[in-house]
Design an enzyme around this catalytic site. Structure first.
Site, PDB file in Angstrom:
ATOM      1  N   HIS A 272       0.826  -1.209   0.000  1.00  0.00           N
ATOM      2  CA  HIS A 272       0.000   0.000   0.000  1.00  0.00           C
ATOM      3  C   HIS A 272       0.862   1.261   0.000  1.00  0.00           C
ATOM      4  CE1 HIS A 272      -3.664  -2.353   1.762  1.00  0.00           C
ATOM      5  NE2 HIS A 272      -3.330  -2.732   0.532  1.00  0.00           N
ATOM      6  N   TYR A 281       0.681  -8.543   4.968  1.00  0.00           N
ATOM      7  CA  TYR A 281       0.768  -8.757   3.518  1.00  0.00           C
ATOM      8  C   TYR A 281       2.046  -9.507   3.160  1.00  0.00           C
ATOM      9  CZ  TYR A 281      -3.270  -5.923   2.175  1.00  0.00           C
ATOM     10  OH  TYR A 281      -4.546  -5.453   1.982  1.00  0.00           O
ATOM     11  N   ARG A 335      -2.781  -2.623   9.688  1.00  0.00           N
ATOM     12  CA  ARG A 335      -4.101  -2.608  10.338  1.00  0.00           C
ATOM     13  C   ARG A 335      -4.520  -3.974  10.871  1.00  0.00           C
ATOM     14  NH1 ARG A 335      -5.245  -3.252   4.897  1.00  0.00           N
ATOM     15  NH2 ARG A 335      -7.110  -4.492   4.407  1.00  0.00           N
TER      16      ARG A 335
END
Length: 805
Positions: A272, A281, A335
């Site tokens: 991101h 990720y 997150r």
């Protein structure tokens, strides 16, 4: 807005549709295709390999922990079978995926998520059908229900005529991955015409153009996930072109990057664009690559790109530094920290399993070493043993158990040393018995990431949050409901304004970046000087923060703290999660403090404090510190809209400096001693000569530790601190060794210096070694180092070794 169904109408309609659709869609025996032998059919061979990868192998279904896990799988599948009720807009009553008129983007995201979740449920049922020991193994009723479900979803929503809505991920990764897994597991039971339609649906939502360029949502972990979809689409639909595309589209993932998503030379991993994501990720990418390498190995489409070695090298360069006794550090989980179902240990265990799988495609030496690392991590995870992790899949469970049972493997210990990751503003430090990590933010790395209603109060995690764990204590510090119950304005190590912030303040997907350059430091691989020029999120707060990571301590300095928010500013020394009971004794200067709740005090002139079972804190020269023992409550839903609404309660002991309302030039200094006893903490405080604070101002911060031969300075501006003189901003750490040599470590955290002159006022006989960035080195009564252009070094440490006179 969701269609209003009465429960009676819904159940009646569902019952009718279940019977009618089930009867109409159950394939007759004559329509069931028979797979060719894998030896004669390369696609059948791929499907057989993929079945083994997702079902696991090498374990007994009657042995624990597999027997219980298979029983649970069967129970879950049975529950899904009993509640499945195909109806207009849903496959299960609690997972309505269609709404003709969603009121908000959030609703649209929710509907697409339920669509993808419906495929995931079918995948669970298909695995229960194929796995041994589930109680539903080979059940025709279960198989037929899955086939009914596939057809219902294809007819209703996932087809080549449907327009995508909501979350792109659900359509391009979540749904097709689960769909194709089911197609592989039940391949012999699905009529060719149906397989063709399912493949057409996948082609519609995941066309070849999805991997045409390495941009947007087709980078890093997302690219690997898309390649998995394409490869399985090729295996199910017998398309060599799709499999070749999947293989070739992996290649952009391999090279090291210098911006955006991917792996960096210093071991950083970004997703991101602005978010350090090694533990989330990055985990997905590592696992996905391991599975694709294994799927294609030995086939006509084997991944042979030599750059894949970058991924193998990253196991120890990028992932291992953030793994500690089975957990993966929250500083690189984005997150994901707000998801209650997966704490740092539960996120770490799949990475261990992925490393084992990846090792099968690496060299023999790498494979053996990685297995030894995994054995050590898994054995030492006393807080949450991997084999007891309920969220760990059977395949991952089997891989880790295989390693634990391998008597030929010697478990490797945790490494000892420091790793600095300037490309993602992170650092890790390891010493015997404990480890720490630090998260910061700059104009390239976001304060925090929120999105999809997740991590709504992670505002200050990039404001110098200092995490630490012990090897036999406090491993559940951030695992045990820490994030929903901790005061988000008092995260350990941070300096923050108490100005009230809205949920998700700063914007989604890491959009908010501080306008600062000086973030980074210098390290010799054992110790480090690290600094952060802090600007507060949605705040006027400014501060200079430094951490000196040493042998048994982290020395923490703060200066130039100013703010005009009209709010109180605080620096949190620590905020320890004491669990539900919270009876850890707390002592200040030898005086025991109450265990009663709540308890608060202003500790005036404190020189040290100790928290039983955790460690000690030393305040050089004495300080006024506030302390609070309290019970805090919260819910995962408070920080993640999809989280549990159950009320949680944990006890905390918090220590902080209160800089007052709108400070103009506040400062602080303290030592953190993880795992130290009360006696050792008191002894360190009494040894006034052990640490010398050379500077703690808005211009420079530096320390000297004579017993270590160490002098370290963060020059926010050029100047003179102790024996060091710099003509421009930089980070410097000098260590004198017992063999008559010294190491000088220098970095340009701002990445802007085209020249730098550093003088060390110490007699030096000669330069033993220096990097190419040093254009001139003068020895004698002092050492004068002239550096050329450092702007391209990306904040990396430049090391010079000298011989002392």
């Amino acid at each position: 807005m969701t269609t209003a169904w009465s429960r009676r109408t819904f159940l009646a309609t569902s019952a009718v549709l279940t019977a009618a659709v089930g009867a109409a869609l159950t394939p007759p025996a004559s329509a069931t295709p028979l797979s060719p032998s894998p030896a004669a059919d390369p696609y059948a061979a791929l499907r057989a390999t993929w079945s083994r990868l997702i079902l696991g192998e090498g374990f007994s279904p009657t042995a624990e922990p597999f027997r219980s896990r298979l029983t649970d799988l069967g129970a879950k599948a049975r529950g899904l079978l009993e509640t499945m009720a195909p109806a207009d807009g849903s496959l299960w009553p609690d997972a309505v995926f269609a709404d003709p008129d969603p009121d908000t983007d959030a609703e649209s995201f929710a509907f697409s998520g339920r669509m993808a979740d419906s495929f995931t449920r079918l995948n669970t049922m298909a695995q229960a059908y194929r796995q041994q020991g589930t109680g539903l193994t080979g059940s025709t009723a279960l198989r037929d229900a899955v086939l009914t479900g596939l057809e219902h979803l294809n007819t209703q929503v996932y087809n080549d005529r449907q327009t995508r809505y909501g979350n792109w991920y659900s359509w391009q990764i979540g749904a097709p991955q689960a769909l194709l897994d089911v197609c592989v597991l039940l391949y012999d039971a699905i009529a060719p015409e149906r397989l063709a339609r399912y493949c057409a649906a996948v082609d519609h939502f995941v066309p070849d153009s999805a991997v045409a360029s390495y941009t947007g949502t087709s980078t890093g972990a997302n690219r690997v996930d898309l390649c998995r979809v394409l490869a399985l689409r090729g295996a199910v639909g017998a398309s060599a072109a799709k499999i070749a595309l999947a293989r070739d589209a992996l290649s952009p993932v391999f090279p090291l990057v210098s911006k955006g998503d991917g792996l960096y030379a210093d071991g950083s991993f970004i997703q991101h664009t602005t978010v350090p994501y090694t533990g989330s990720y990055g985990s997905v990418m590592l696992g996905g690559l391991g599975m694709l390498f294994a799927l294609l190995k030995g086939s006509d489409w084997e991944v042979t790109d030599p750059k894949r070695q970058v991924v193998f090298d990253a196991v120890e360069n990028a992932w291992a530094p953030f793994l500690f006794n089975g957990l993966v550090m929250d500083a690189v989980a984005g997150r994901a920290i707000s998801r209650g179902e997966a704490d740092d240990h539960r996120r770490g265990h799949p990475i261990l399993a992925s490393i084992v799988l990846l090792g099968q495609g690496a060299s023999a030496a790498e494979n053996t070493r990685w297995r030894s690392l995994v054995k050590g991590w898994a054995q030492r995870d006393y807080y949450s043993p991997p084999l007891s992790n309920p969220s760990l899949g059977l395949t991952a469970l089997a891989r880790i158990k295989n390693v634990l049972d391998d008597s030929a493997l010697t478990p490797l210990p945790e490494p000892d040393g420091h790793r600095l990751f300037p490309d993602m503003a992170r650092a890790t430090h390891r010493r015997p018995g404990w480890a720490a990590s630090l998260s910061m933010a700059d104009r390239r790395i976001t304060y925090y990431e929120t999105g999809n209603g997740e991590n709504l109060r992670g505002w200050h995690t990039g404001s110098g949050m200092l995490y630490w764990w012990g090897d036999t204590f406090a491993n559940g510090q951030y695992s045990d409901a820490f994030w929903p119950t901790v005061d988000p304005y008092r995260l350990p190590g941070t300096t923050a304004s108490r100005k009230a912030l809205a949920n998700g303040a700063g914007g989604d997907w890491g959009a908010s970046l501080p306008d600062v350059n000086w973030v980074g430091g210098a390290t010799d691989g054992k110790r480090a000087a690290v600094g952060q020029y802090l600007r507060g999120l949605s705040s006027t707060l400014m501060a200079k923060k430094s951490w000196f990571f040493l042998d048994d301590t982290v020395v923490c300095l703060g200066a130039g703290i100013q703010c005009r928010d009209g709010a109180i500013v605080e620096t949190t020394v620590d905020n320890r999660n004491l669990g539900p009971t919270g009876n850890a004794p707390f002592t200040v200067d030898g005086s025991a403090k109450p265990l009663t709740l709540p308890w608060s005090a202003t500790l005036t002139g404190a020189s040290w404090a100790h928290l039983g079972g955790h460690g000690g804190y030393v305040f050089p020269g004495g300080a006024t510190v506030k302390a609070l023992r309290e019970n805090r409550t919260g819910r995962w839903r408070d920080i993640n809209t999809g989280g549990s609404a159950d009320q949680l309660s944990r006890k905390y002991l918090t220590l902080w400096f209160d800089h007052g309302r709108d400070p103009s030039d506040a400062s602080y200094a303290y030592q953190l001693l993880p795992g130290a006893t009360e006696q050792r903490t008191a002894a360190r405080a009494a040894d006034s000569g052990w640490l010398r604070v050379l500077a703690n101002s808005d211009d420079q911060q530096g320390v000297a530790v004579p017993s270590l031969g160490l002098t370290a300075v963060n020059f926010w501006f050029g100047g003179t601190v102790g024996p060091l003189v710099a003509d421009a901003p930089c980070s410097v750490m000098v260590t004198e060794h017992g063999d008559g040599t010294a190491t000088v470590c220098v970095s340009d955290p701002m990445r802007k210096r085209t020249s730098l002159t550093l003088t060390w006022n110490r007699t030096v006989a000669s330069v033993v070694s220096k990097p190419a960035t040093v254009t001139s080195a003068t020895t004698g009564t002092s050492l004068r180092l002239v550096f050329g252009d450092l702007s391209a070094t990306r904040g990396a440490t430049q090391t010079v070794k000298v011989r002392l006179a």
